[in-house]
Write a protein that holds these residues in place. Structure first.
Motif, PDB file in Angstrom:
ATOM      1  N   ALA A  37       7.190   5.284  23.315  1.00  0.00           N
ATOM      2  CA  ALA A  37       8.073   4.123  23.347  1.00  0.00           C
ATOM      3  C   ALA A  37       8.509   3.727  21.939  1.00  0.00           C
ATOM      4  CB  ALA A  37       7.372   2.949  24.026  1.00  0.00           C
ATOM      5  N   VAL A  38       7.571   3.759  20.993  1.00  0.00           N
ATOM      6  CA  VAL A  38       7.918   3.444  19.601  1.00  0.00           C
ATOM      7  C   VAL A  38       8.899   4.469  19.055  1.00  0.00           C
ATOM      8  CG1 VAL A  38       7.017   3.210  17.256  1.00  0.00           C
ATOM      9  CG2 VAL A  38       5.746   2.250  19.179  1.00  0.00           C
ATOM     10  N   MET A  39       8.645   5.749  19.329  1.00  0.00           N
ATOM     11  CA  MET A  39       9.513   6.808  18.819  1.00  0.00           C
ATOM     12  C   MET A  39      10.907   6.756  19.431  1.00  0.00           C
ATOM     13  SD  MET A  39       7.894   8.428  16.499  1.00  0.00           S
ATOM     14  CE  MET A  39       8.834   9.934  16.326  1.00  0.00           C
ATOM     15  N   ILE A  66      14.076 -12.338  20.767  1.00  0.00           N
ATOM     16  CA  ILE A  66      13.850 -12.601  22.193  1.00  0.00           C
ATOM     17  C   ILE A  66      14.434 -11.485  23.047  1.00  0.00           C
ATOM     18  CG2 ILE A  66      14.441 -14.143  24.093  1.00  0.00           C
ATOM     19  CD1 ILE A  66      14.329 -16.454  22.087  1.00  0.00           C
ATOM     20  N   LEU A  67      15.682 -11.099  22.757  1.00  0.00           N
ATOM     21  CA  LEU A  67      16.317 -10.039  23.537  1.00  0.00           C
ATOM     22  C   LEU A  67      15.588  -8.706  23.357  1.00  0.00           C
ATOM     23  CD1 LEU A  67      20.094 -10.853  22.903  1.00  0.00           C
ATOM     24  CD2 LEU A  67      18.736 -11.347  24.941  1.00  0.00           C
ATOM     25  N   GLY A  68      15.158  -8.413  22.126  1.00  0.00           N
ATOM     26  CA  GLY A  68      14.426  -7.175  21.890  1.00  0.00           C
ATOM     27  C   GLY A  68      13.096  -7.150  22.624  1.00  0.00           C
ATOM     28  N   ALA A  69      12.417  -8.309  22.685  1.00  0.00           N
ATOM     29  CA  ALA A  69      11.149  -8.378  23.403  1.00  0.00           C
ATOM     30  C   ALA A  69      11.354  -8.183  24.899  1.00  0.00           C
ATOM     31  CB  ALA A  69      10.466  -9.718  23.131  1.00  0.00           C
ATOM     32  N   GLY A  73      10.560  -4.480  24.110  1.00  0.00           N
ATOM     33  CA  GLY A  73       9.159  -4.665  23.743  1.00  0.00           C
ATOM     34  C   GLY A  73       8.237  -4.948  24.897  1.00  0.00           C
ATOM     35  N   ALA A  74       8.630  -5.817  25.816  1.00  0.00           N
ATOM     36  CA  ALA A  74       7.815  -6.098  26.989  1.00  0.00           C
ATOM     37  C   ALA A  74       8.104  -5.111  28.111  1.00  0.00           C
ATOM     38  CB  ALA A  74       8.068  -7.526  27.464  1.00  0.00           C
ATOM     39  N   PHE A  75       9.358  -4.692  28.216  1.00  0.00           N
ATOM     40  CA  PHE A  75       9.777  -3.826  29.323  1.00  0.00           C
ATOM     41  C   PHE A  75       9.042  -2.487  29.321  1.00  0.00           C
ATOM     42  CE2 PHE A  75      12.829  -0.514  30.746  1.00  0.00           C
ATOM     43  CZ  PHE A  75      12.828  -0.821  32.095  1.00  0.00           C
ATOM     44  N   PHE A  76       8.978  -1.827  28.177  1.00  0.00           N
ATOM     45  CA  PHE A  76       8.357  -0.510  28.120  1.00  0.00           C
ATOM     46  C   PHE A  76       6.878  -0.524  28.515  1.00  0.00           C
ATOM     47  CE2 PHE A  76      11.291   2.116  25.113  1.00  0.00           C
ATOM     48  CZ  PHE A  76      12.295   2.031  26.057  1.00  0.00           C
ATOM     49  N   PRO A  77       6.028  -1.343  27.871  1.00  0.00           N
ATOM     50  CA  PRO A  77       4.608  -1.322  28.254  1.00  0.00           C
ATOM     51  C   PRO A  77       4.365  -1.698  29.717  1.00  0.00           C
ATOM     52  CG  PRO A  77       4.874  -2.387  26.120  1.00  0.00           C
ATOM     53  CD  PRO A  77       6.242  -2.210  26.685  1.00  0.00           C
ATOM     54  N   LEU A  78       5.093  -2.707  30.226  1.00  0.00           N
ATOM     55  CA  LEU A  78       4.939  -3.074  31.632  1.00  0.00           C
ATOM     56  C   LEU A  78       5.374  -1.935  32.543  1.00  0.00           C
ATOM     57  CD1 LEU A  78       6.265  -6.735  31.473  1.00  0.00           C
ATOM     58  CD2 LEU A  78       3.924  -6.043  32.013  1.00  0.00           C
ATOM     59  N   LEU A 187       7.668  -4.596  17.883  1.00  0.00           N
ATOM     60  CA  LEU A 187       6.706  -5.284  18.740  1.00  0.00           C
ATOM     61  C   LEU A 187       5.721  -4.301  19.372  1.00  0.00           C
ATOM     62  CD1 LEU A 187       5.871  -7.988  20.078  1.00  0.00           C
ATOM     63  CD2 LEU A 187       7.478  -7.437  21.930  1.00  0.00           C
ATOM     64  N   ILE A 188       6.194  -3.128  19.748  1.00  0.00           N
ATOM     65  CA  ILE A 188       5.331  -2.145  20.409  1.00  0.00           C
ATOM     66  C   ILE A 188       4.443  -1.404  19.414  1.00  0.00           C
ATOM     67  CG2 ILE A 188       5.293  -0.107  21.911  1.00  0.00           C
ATOM     68  CD1 ILE A 188       8.045  -0.944  22.921  1.00  0.00           C
TER      69      ILE A 188
END
Length: 342
Positions: A37-39, A66-69, A73-78, A187-188
Motif C-alpha cells: 500500500a505504501v509503495m 482528511i481526504l488522503g486519510a 490511508g484508512a481505506f487501504f488497511p481496512l 499515514l500508512i
C-alpha cells in the motif's frame, strides 16, 4: 471533450484497479499488504506533486490530509483486513454497494434527494457483482464485515467531500490526487513498519510489479478518477466502479486460467448493464464540473452545487486483497482474482 470520451477515460481507472490482484499474486512479495500500500500510494503521490508543482495552502493542508486519510490511508488497511477475514468475495460485494453509500451521504452532506433510478441501478450492480465473486462459505467474521463496511464508507465519504470542497483556484486534478496519495502514503508508512517490519528484499519481478502499481495503477488511475469526479455527474462516475471486479474476473480467466461459470457470466452481464445504465440520463458533463472562486476555495460549478447532487462514489480500487502478515488464521478456501477484487 465529449462526454463519452470523458466517461471512457475515467473508466480506465477501475479497469486498471481490477488488475491489481493478479499483479500482486504473480509479481510481489507475499504477505506484505501494508508495504505494498505504501509503495502504491507514496511514490505515486510524490510523482504527481513534482508534476503539479503546487502545494496546499491555508485550510487545504487540513482538507488534503482528511481526504488522503479517507480515500487512501484508512481505506487501504481496512480493505486488506476485510479481504483476509471474510470468505470468498464478500468484501467485494460490500464494496460494490458503494453507490448506495453515496446516495445516503449525498442526502446527508449536500441535500441531494435520492432517486429510484439510482437506488435500483445500484442494487442491480451489487447483485451482479455478487454473482461473479461470491461463493458459499461458513459463518461470517464480524470484524471482517465491519472492516469491509468501514472501508467502503471511508472511500465514499472521501469522494463526497472531494466533490463538496472542490479544489482551490489554479489547482487541477493532478495536484489534488498528488496531495491525497502523499498524505495517505505517509499515514500508512509508520503502520507498515510497526506491523510488518523492515521492507522485504526485492527482485526484478517485484520491482517491475511495484513500478506498474505506482505509475499506471495508482498515479495515472487516480488522476483520471479525480478528473472524472470533477467533470462527470454522480451517476456516471459511481457506476463505473463495478468495472474493477469484472476486470479482475476477466484477467483471472485470460491470464491465470480461472474458469468462468454460466452464473458468473450472467452476473457480469448484469453488472455491466448497470454500469451502462448509470451513464444514461446523467446530464451534461459540464454541469458536474468543479469551479473555483477567487478566494482560493473550491466550489461546485454550475449545476454541481449541493442541491444539484452531483456526487460521485469512489468504490473502486478494491482489488488488492493480500492477507496481512500478522493475522493468525488462514482464509477459508482458495479465492479467484474476481473474488479478491471489489
Amino acid at each position: 471533450m465529449k462526454k463519452s470520451a470523458i466517461v471512457l477515460l475515467t473508466a480506465l481507472a477501475p479497469v486498471s484497479w481490477g488488475t491489481t490482484y493478479a499483479v500482486t499474486t504473480e509479481f510481489l512479495p507475499a504477505d506484505r499488504p501494508l508495504f505494498t500500500a505504501v509503495m502504491r500510494a507514496l511514490p505515486a503521490g510524490l510523482l504527481l506533486l513534482a508534476l503539479g508543482r503546487v502545494l496546499p495552502r491555508g485550510l487545504w493542508w487540513g482538507k488534503a490530509a482528511i481526504l488522503g486519510a479517507l480515500n487512501i490511508g484508512a481505506f487501504f488497511p481496512l480493505l486488506f483486513l476485510s479481504a483476509y477475514r471474510l470468505p470468498g468475495g464478500m468484501a467485494a460485494v460490500v464494496g460494490s454497494v458503494g453507490p448506495l453509500f453515496v446516495v445516503g451521504l449525498s442526502a446527508l452532506l449536500l441535500g441531494q434527494r435520492p432517486t429510484a433510478r439510482n437506488l435500483v441501478t445500484g442494487a442491480v450492480a451489487a447483485f451482479g457483482v455478487s454473482l461473479v465473486v461470491l461463493k458459499a462459505a461458513g459463518a461470517l467474521d464480524l470484524l471482517g464485515v465491519l472492516a469491509a463496511v468501514a472501508s467502503t464508507a471511508s472511500m465514499s465519504t472521501g469522494t463526497v467531500l472531494t466533490k463538496k470542497w472542490g479544489r482551490p483556484q489554479g489547482v487541477g486534478p493532478l495536484a489534488l490526487a498528488g496531495w491525497q496519495l502523499t498524505a495517505g502514503g505517509l499515514l500508512i508508512a509508520p503502520l507498515a513498519f510497526l506491523v510488518e517490519g523492515a521492507p522485504p528484499a526485492l527482485d526484478g519481478r517485484a520491482v517491475g510489479g511495484y513500478l506498474y502499481l505506482a505509475l499506471a495503477n495508482t498515479a495515472v488511475s487516480y488522476w483520471l478518477w479525480f478528473r472524472g469526479i470533477g467533470r462527470l455527474s454522480a451517476t456516471q462516475v459511481t457506476f463505473l466502479a463495478p468495472l474493477s471486479p469484472l476486470t479482475a474476473a476477466v484477467v483471472g480467466w485470460a491470464a491465470l486460467g480461472q474458469a468462468l461459470t454460466p452464473v458468473q457470466l450472467a452476473g457480469m452481464a448484469l453488472a455491466f448493464g448497470a454500469t451502462v445504465a448509470g451513464q444514461l440520463g446523467a446530464g451534461r458533463p459540464g454541469a458536474a464540473g468543479l469551479a473555483t472562486d477567487r478566494s482560493g476555495k473550491g466550489r461546485s460549478g454550475a449545476g454541481g452545487g449541493s442541491r444539484a447532487g452531483r456526487l460521485t462514489a469512489d468504490t473502486a480500487d478494491t482489488s488488492l486483497r493480500t492477507p496481512p502478515a500478522t493475522a493468525p488464521a488462514p482464509a477459508p478456501g482458495p479465492r479467484t482474482a474476481a473474488e479478491r477484487s471489489a
